[in-house]
Motif scaffolding. Structure first.
Motif, short mmCIF file in Angstrom:
data_model
loop_
_atom_site.label_atom_id
_atom_site.label_comp_id
_atom_site.label_asym_id
_atom_site.label_seq_id
_atom_site.Cartn_x
_atom_site.Cartn_y
_atom_site.Cartn_z
N SER A 76 -70.33 -31.03 -16.73
CA SER A 76 -69.83 -30.04 -17.69
C SER A 76 -68.31 -29.90 -17.59
O SER A 76 -67.63 -29.78 -18.60
N SER A 79 -66.86 -32.84 -19.34
CA SER A 79 -66.91 -32.65 -20.79
C SER A 79 -65.78 -31.75 -21.26
O SER A 79 -65.12 -32.02 -22.27
N CYS A 80 -65.54 -30.68 -20.50
CA CYS A 80 -64.44 -29.77 -20.83
C CYS A 80 -63.10 -30.48 -20.73
O CYS A 80 -62.22 -30.30 -21.58
N CYS A 104 -61.84 -23.58 -24.27
CA CYS A 104 -62.69 -24.62 -23.68
C CYS A 104 -63.07 -24.27 -22.25
O CYS A 104 -64.24 -24.39 -21.85
N ALA A 107 -65.63 -21.38 -22.18
CA ALA A 107 -66.97 -21.77 -22.62
C ALA A 107 -67.68 -22.61 -21.57
O ALA A 107 -68.84 -22.35 -21.21
N TYR A 108 -66.99 -23.62 -21.05
CA TYR A 108 -67.64 -24.51 -20.08
C TYR A 108 -67.72 -23.87 -18.70
O TYR A 108 -68.61 -24.23 -17.90
N LEU A 111 -70.84 -22.06 -18.95
CA LEU A 111 -71.94 -23.01 -18.91
C LEU A 111 -72.26 -23.40 -17.46
O LEU A 111 -73.43 -23.47 -17.06
N LEU A 148 -79.48 -27.26 -20.98
CA LEU A 148 -78.15 -26.67 -21.08
C LEU A 148 -77.06 -27.68 -20.76
O LEU A 148 -76.06 -27.80 -21.49
N TYR A 149 -77.24 -28.44 -19.68
CA TYR A 149 -76.19 -29.41 -19.34
C TYR A 149 -76.13 -30.54 -20.36
O TYR A 149 -75.04 -31.05 -20.69
N GLY A 152 -74.41 -29.14 -23.53
CA GLY A 152 -72.98 -28.99 -23.30
C GLY A 152 -72.25 -30.32 -23.37
O GLY A 152 -71.17 -30.43 -23.96
N HIS A 153 -72.87 -31.34 -22.80
CA HIS A 153 -72.26 -32.67 -22.85
C HIS A 153 -72.30 -33.25 -24.25
O HIS A 153 -71.34 -33.90 -24.70
#
Length: 395
Positions: A76, A79-80, A104, A107-108, A111, A148-149, A152-153
């Protein structure tokens, strides 16, 4: 599987190290740090996702399957970092960049906290090193953590590809190539890693068993996707300086014939020797030394030698510019011979100005050096003859 992801992590770490090879200067560039962080996070994800690493982490922490939230949290964060990198790469008003980066991270960050909380709430006492996503696909809280992961990705990857597609219409050249590589890596990640994970999990929900997609297909596809993705971010940053260094190195070598001819007359201080000197620094020192030597040889310039060499070059169908450079090379070569023989300089030195001193870049010196080393007119002049045209016509 561990070997595949370890190799991918090693390649990514090397790319980040190359980008961050000069910390004091690279940290000043707003793109270098985000790029290096994104690549290093990607390498960490691969290392942590390897079964050997997962087993070691679980044993060290004493928490069964602790490697899962660790890996998912790093994924995550990766990704961020991709989104943050794209924000910095595209640029814009500093306030807008800061606001988007903060969004960003917020949000992450939320997460990642949610992933940890769900793992704590879940009942996952059986250690799974390769198939934890599918094994716990129907387990409360573990099921939500997995979704969830992945979501998010997926959101980060889709957003990255959309931004790249829009931006690609506005740019060209190397930057467009980098964006295309990023989109290739994103597509491979979406189809090869994420889609296979989703399919395997959904199959478990439906009572089926497609675990091989999650355990045997997804990891190597993720490793494959990371390579073009990282190359897309790295190449536009690395290729221009590499090309510039290569060009400087080529010019440095092409100046060799001229430097060999005039080096004995340069009074410029010798450059410090060392492997750390860049090609640009080496080229600069050679340029300075050659210009200093040409200045010292100016009292020995013979306009007659130059005129004869120019006529000979024109006679063999050289262009006006080529004839000028060849004539200057012959004059410089003759002056070096006179100075080496300790002859007296002319009472009335030539006021002629070399073409190499009229241009601001290295091209003039390079042309002069190539003429010194390759032109037959210069060879004839060096032999002390004035029959350049005759000698060349019968050569």
């Amino acid at each position: 599987m561990s070997l595949v992801v370890y190799v991918a992590a090693g390649l990514l770490a090397v790319a980040a190290a190359v980008l961050f090879r000069r910390p004091r200067t690279t940290v000043r560039n707003p793109l270098t740090v985000p790029t290096s962080v994104a690549i290093m996070l990607s390498a960490c994800v691969f290392v942590c996702s390897a079964p050997l690493t997962l087993a070691a982490v679980n044993e060290l922490t004493g928490v069964t399957n602790f490697g899962a939230p660790l890996t998912y949290g790093l994924l995550s964060a990766y990704s961020c970092s991709l989104l943050i990198l794209l924000i910095h790469w595209r640029g814009g008003p500093p306030e807008r960049i800061r606001r988007m980066v903060v969004g960003c991270v917020t949000a992450y960050g939320a997460l990642i906290v949610a992933i940890v909380v769900l793992f704590v709430l879940a009942d996952s006492h059986t250690e799974r090193l390769t198939d934890i996503d599918t094994y716990y696909a129907n387990t409360a809280f573990m099921r939500e953590m997995t979704l969830l992961y992945l979501l998010g990705h997926t959101v980060a990857t889709v957003a990255m590809c959309v931004l790249c597609l829009k931006w690609m219409r506005e740019v060209d050249g190397l930057l467009r190539t980098g964006l295309r590589l990023i989109m290739v890596g994103g597509a491979l990640d979406l189809l090869g890693f994420q889609l296979t994970k989703y399919t395997a999990v959904v199959a478990r929900w439906a009572g089926g068993d497609l675990d091989f997609l999650s355990t045997a297909v997804a990891p190597p596809m993720a490793a494959l996707a990371a390579l073009p993705l990282s190359a897309g971010f790295v190449l536009p940053r690395l290729l221009p300086p590499v090309t510039a260094h290569w060009r400087c190195l080529g010019d440095y070598r092409r100046l060799g014939p001229l430097w060999s001819r005039v080096r004995g007359f340069s009074t410029a201080p010798k450059p410090p020797s060392g492997w750390w000197q860049s090609p640009r620094e080496r080229l600069h020192w050679r340029e300075v030394s050659i210009h200093d030597a040409l200045l010292a040889l100016a009292p020995y310039f013979d306009d007659k030698v130059r005129a004869q060499a120019r006529d000979a070059a024109v006679h063999i169908s050289r262009s006006a510019h080529e004839a000028r450079v060849i004539a200057e090379a012959a004059m410089v070569d003759d002056a070096a011979h006179r100075a080496a023989a300790r002859e007296h300089p002319f009472d009335r030195p030539s006021t002629y100005r070399l073409y190499a001193t009229e241009v601001s870049d290295t091209s003039g010196l390079v042309e002069l050096a190539q003429a010194v080393g390759r032109s037959p007119v210069v060879d004839v002049s060096r032999e002390g003859t004035v029959r350049a045209s005759h000698g060349l016509n019968h050569g």
